[in-house]
Design a protein around this motif. Structure first.
Motif, PDB file in Angstrom:
ATOM      1  N   PRO A 133      31.536  29.983 -30.246  1.00 40.59           N
ATOM      2  CA  PRO A 133      30.588  31.041 -29.894  1.00 40.59           C
ATOM      3  C   PRO A 133      30.795  32.294 -30.742  1.00 40.59           C
ATOM      4  O   PRO A 133      31.915  32.581 -31.178  1.00 40.59           O
ATOM      5  N   PHE A 134      29.723  33.008 -31.011  1.00 41.72           N
ATOM      6  CA  PHE A 134      29.689  34.265 -31.770  1.00 41.72           C
ATOM      7  C   PHE A 134      29.798  34.042 -33.273  1.00 41.72           C
ATOM      8  O   PHE A 134      29.049  34.627 -34.040  1.00 41.72           O
ATOM      9  N   ILE A 135      30.740  33.202 -33.716  1.00 41.05           N
ATOM     10  CA  ILE A 135      30.993  33.100 -35.156  1.00 41.05           C
ATOM     11  C   ILE A 135      30.323  31.885 -35.797  1.00 41.05           C
ATOM     12  O   ILE A 135      30.478  31.641 -36.985  1.00 41.05           O
ATOM     13  N   ALA A 136      29.593  31.110 -35.002  1.00 38.91           N
ATOM     14  CA  ALA A 136      28.853  29.968 -35.534  1.00 38.91           C
ATOM     15  C   ALA A 136      27.580  29.786 -34.724  1.00 38.91           C
ATOM     16  O   ALA A 136      27.485  30.227 -33.571  1.00 38.91           O
ATOM     17  N   ARG A 137      26.610  29.134 -35.322  1.00 39.59           N
ATOM     18  CA  ARG A 137      25.344  28.889 -34.634  1.00 39.59           C
ATOM     19  C   ARG A 137      25.461  27.672 -33.719  1.00 39.59           C
ATOM     20  O   ARG A 137      26.278  26.790 -33.942  1.00 39.59           O
ATOM     21  N   VAL A 138      24.605  27.654 -32.710  1.00 38.05           N
ATOM     22  CA  VAL A 138      24.472  26.467 -31.864  1.00 38.05           C
ATOM     23  C   VAL A 138      23.903  25.333 -32.718  1.00 38.05           C
ATOM     24  O   VAL A 138      22.981  25.547 -33.511  1.00 38.05           O
ATOM     25  N   THR A 139      24.484  24.144 -32.595  1.00 38.30           N
ATOM     26  CA  THR A 139      24.012  22.969 -33.328  1.00 38.30           C
ATOM     27  C   THR A 139      23.395  21.980 -32.352  1.00 38.30           C
ATOM     28  O   THR A 139      23.980  21.692 -31.306  1.00 38.30           O
ATOM     29  N   GLU A 140      22.242  21.460 -32.693  1.00 38.40           N
ATOM     30  CA  GLU A 140      21.602  20.483 -31.821  1.00 38.40           C
ATOM     31  C   GLU A 140      21.998  19.061 -32.199  1.00 38.40           C
ATOM     32  O   GLU A 140      21.937  18.688 -33.374  1.00 38.40           O
ATOM     33  N   ILE A 141      22.421  18.287 -31.198  1.00 37.74           N
ATOM     34  CA  ILE A 141      22.722  16.863 -31.356  1.00 37.74           C
ATOM     35  C   ILE A 141      21.759  16.108 -30.450  1.00 37.74           C
ATOM     36  O   ILE A 141      21.806  16.270 -29.229  1.00 37.74           O
ATOM     37  N   ASN A 142      20.871  15.339 -31.057  1.00 34.55           N
ATOM     38  CA  ASN A 142      19.829  14.614 -30.306  1.00 34.55           C
ATOM     39  C   ASN A 142      19.038  15.554 -29.392  1.00 34.55           C
ATOM     40  O   ASN A 142      18.728  15.222 -28.245  1.00 34.55           O
ATOM     41  N   GLY A 143      18.761  16.739 -29.922  1.00 37.22           N
ATOM     42  CA  GLY A 143      17.954  17.702 -29.188  1.00 37.22           C
ATOM     43  C   GLY A 143      18.695  18.529 -28.159  1.00 37.22           C
ATOM     44  O   GLY A 143      18.101  19.362 -27.480  1.00 37.22           O
ATOM     45  N   VAL A 144      20.003  18.316 -28.044  1.00 37.35           N
ATOM     46  CA  VAL A 144      20.808  19.046 -27.054  1.00 37.35           C
ATOM     47  C   VAL A 144      21.642  20.111 -27.764  1.00 37.35           C
ATOM     48  O   VAL A 144      22.362  19.793 -28.714  1.00 37.35           O
ATOM     49  N   PRO A 145      21.574  21.378 -27.345  1.00 32.44           N
ATOM     50  CA  PRO A 145      22.374  22.436 -27.987  1.00 32.44           C
ATOM     51  C   PRO A 145      23.858  22.257 -27.681  1.00 32.44           C
ATOM     52  O   PRO A 145      24.250  22.115 -26.519  1.00 32.44           O
ATOM     53  N   MET A 146      24.668  22.244 -28.726  1.00 31.35           N
ATOM     54  CA  MET A 146      26.102  22.011 -28.592  1.00 31.35           C
ATOM     55  C   MET A 146      26.905  23.113 -29.281  1.00 31.35           C
ATOM     56  O   MET A 146      26.479  23.686 -30.284  1.00 31.35           O
ATOM     57  N   LEU A 147      28.094  23.359 -28.736  1.00 30.35           N
ATOM     58  CA  LEU A 147      29.073  24.247 -29.363  1.00 30.35           C
ATOM     59  C   LEU A 147      30.436  23.555 -29.365  1.00 30.35           C
ATOM     60  O   LEU A 147      30.561  22.395 -28.971  1.00 30.35           O
ATOM     61  N   ASP A 148      31.447  24.276 -29.814  1.00 32.07           N
ATOM     62  CA  ASP A 148      32.801  23.748 -29.985  1.00 32.07           C
ATOM     63  C   ASP A 148      33.303  23.039 -28.728  1.00 32.07           C
ATOM     64  O   ASP A 148      33.300  23.594 -27.631  1.00 32.07           O
ATOM     65  N   GLY A 149      33.774  21.793 -28.910  1.00 32.78           N
ATOM     66  CA  GLY A 149      34.246  21.005 -27.777  1.00 32.78           C
ATOM     67  C   GLY A 149      35.446  21.594 -27.070  1.00 32.78           C
ATOM     68  O   GLY A 149      35.665  21.338 -25.881  1.00 32.78           O
ATOM     69  N   GLY A 150      36.224  22.403 -27.785  1.00 33.17           N
ATOM     70  CA  GLY A 150      37.389  23.029 -27.178  1.00 33.17           C
ATOM     71  C   GLY A 150      37.036  24.038 -26.113  1.00 33.17           C
ATOM     72  O   GLY A 150      37.871  24.387 -25.273  1.00 33.17           O
ATOM     73  N   MET A 151      35.785  24.509 -26.100  1.00 34.21           N
ATOM     74  CA  MET A 151      35.357  25.446 -25.065  1.00 34.21           C
ATOM     75  C   MET A 151      35.304  24.752 -23.706  1.00 34.21           C
ATOM     76  O   MET A 151      35.552  25.363 -22.669  1.00 34.21           O
ATOM     77  N   ALA A 152      34.966  23.454 -23.706  1.00 37.14           N
ATOM     78  CA  ALA A 152      34.814  22.716 -22.452  1.00 37.14           C
ATOM     79  C   ALA A 152      36.069  21.959 -22.052  1.00 37.14           C
ATOM     80  O   ALA A 152      36.367  21.829 -20.864  1.00 37.14           O
TER      81      ALA A 152
END
Length: 274
Positions: A133-152
């Motif tokens: 978050p903040f330092i990179a854009r949201v990336t869509e995978i199969n139409g779903v907005p995703m961010l860094d997996g370490g956040m979850a």
């Protein structure tokens, strides 16, 4: 940048014929884990550290130019395809399973990926898995907005147990004393910028507690003989934005040395059928 410790550990594994059948990578851990699966010893040095000596692909100037703190196109497109080619064929033909996680912005849950149609698809997932978050854009995978997996799910020990793995080798990039603290100012800005993803924001609000609970669970598994943990020595912690090539090489060498020092212990752990 802390994943250079992991890269050193995994290059030691390759040198010593340590075969781990399932590789689960979180965030930048993918940049180390993918090379272990493809068998490309030393590639992390050429793909991450060496370019820093000639091209500054991270920092405030990159953010102004690209809108991201790291030049994600450079890291996940130009380098693996043209500068330091990633052997995707060996990767896909490997007997090792590779799992990488992203955070679903809509649900606030971790998503685990282990099937990739081609190299473009693979690096699209890797880019999302490294998009903080903040330092990179949201990336869509199969139409779903995703961010860094370490956040979850920064330490996916529960997922590993769910997969049925009886022995778990864990490579941490923080020393044993480290515990995550809640950052209230960070969370306040997160609520402002990602207000359209309330479940993601809620998940991040509980991230520190979940991280520290996972550490406690991991240390208990280590005592029980289910987990084997490799981590940096105290005082060897590295900042996330470290850009000094020699400092990064030092961290890589430290990872290699830690693994070498404990290779007999690791062999016994893997060979023990109890």
């Amino acid at each position: 940048m802390r994943s250079m410790f992991s890269a050193g550990v995994l290059d030691s594994f390759l040198d010593n014929g340590v075969e781990i059948p399932n590789v689960m990578a979180v965030s930048a851990g993918a940049y180390a884990g993918m090379n272990y699966v493809s068998g490309q010893r030393g590639r992390a040095l050429d793909a991450v550290i060496k370019p820093l000596e000639t091209e500054k692909y991270m920092g405030f100037k990159t953010f102004l130019k690209k809108g991201t703190f790291f030049d994600m196109d450079f890291l996940f497109d130009e380098i693996p395809k043209f500068r330091v080619p990633f052997d995707f064929q060996s990767f896909t033909q490997s007997a090792k399973q590779f799992i990488i996680s992203t955070a679903n912005c809509l649900t606030g849950e971790a998503v685990y990926h282990d099937k990739f149609t081609d190299m473009d698809d693979f690096f699209r997932v890797c880019k999302a898995a490294n998009s903080l978050p903040f330092i990179a854009r949201v990336t869509e995978i199969n139409g779903v907005p995703m961010l860094d997996g370490g956040m979850a799910d920064a330490i996916p020990i529960s997922k590993a147990l769910e997969e049925g793995w009886k022995k778990i080798v864990v490579v941490m990039t923080r020393d044993k004393k480290y515990r995550k603290k809640q950052r209230y100012v960070y969370l306040a800005f997160l609520k402002l910028l990602y207000h359209k993803y309330p479940r993601f924001v809620h998940m991040v609000a509980g991230r520190a507690e979940k991280y520290n609970h996972s550490l406690e669970m991991l240390e208990q598994l280590e005592k029980e003989g289910t987990a084997f943990i490799l981590r940096p020595a105290e005082g060897m912690n590295l900042e996330n934005n470290q850009a000094d090539a020699e400092r990064l090489r030092e961290y890589y060498r430290h990872g290699y040395e830690v693994s070498e020092e404990r290779k007999e212990e690791l062999k016994e752990f893997l060979d023990d059928n109890d």
